[in-house]
Design an enzyme around this catalytic site. Structure first.
Site: not given
Length: 172
Positions: A15, A53, A110, A146
């Site tokens: 990220r 995160k 991203h 994904y």
């Protein structure tokens, strides 16, 4: 700055906040690994280094030899944090600038993470391996995001990514 940053983002699936917090101490060239255990967030104009995160976002990512060599060359010119003074918006601007120059379809920073994950799926890696590499706590997150671990698997991922970069294997 931006070229090596985009390479790290794409070849690792990190990220942007994880990249911005990356320090030289997080790179183990002996083992060919990056440790992800911090993230940078900008709040009210101040850079804050925090935990990533999620708990599963703390991870070790094996990287291929070509990326290791490019990182070694880059580190020679640095201090402690690889991208100190850079922000998410800096990289967003750089991405937009390069897109305009090249004429390719617009993508976001991203998207490098999505591209990395999609390439791994196409290369036949298991969703469990991909989820671990991306720092997902649940494989369902990987599937939902994904899809339309062992250390051996991580080394295989890094080795195959090196082949893709050298043009010895197709990434798609």
């Amino acid at each position: 700055d931006s070229l090596i940053a985009f390479q790290i983002l794409f070849w690792t699936g990190m990220r942007i906040g994880e990249l911005l917090a990356l320090q030289v101490k997080d790179i183990d060239f002996e083992q060919g690994r990056l440790t992800v255990d911090e993230s940078l967030t900008r709040l009210d104009g101040e850079d804050l280094i925090t935990a990533p995160k999620t708990e599963s976002s703390v991870r070790v990512i094996t990287i291929h030899k070509e990326l290791q060599e490019e990182l070694k060359e880059y580190i020679v010119r640095l201090g402690t944090r690889l991208f100190a003074g850079r922000t998410k918006s800096f990289f967003e601007h750089e991405m937009e600038r390069e897109i305009k120059l090249s004429g390719v379809k617009k993508i976001t920073v991203h998207c490098t993470r999505h591209g990395h994950a999609s390439m791994l799926v196409q290369m036949g890696f298991s969703l469990v391996e991909i989820a671990k590499r991306l720092g997902h706590g649940k494989v369902t997150t990987t599937i939902e995001t994904y899809c339309h671990q062992s250390m051996d698997a991580q080394v295989k991922i890094a080795d195959r990514l090196g082949k893709v970069e050298r043009g010895e294997e197709s990434g798609v």
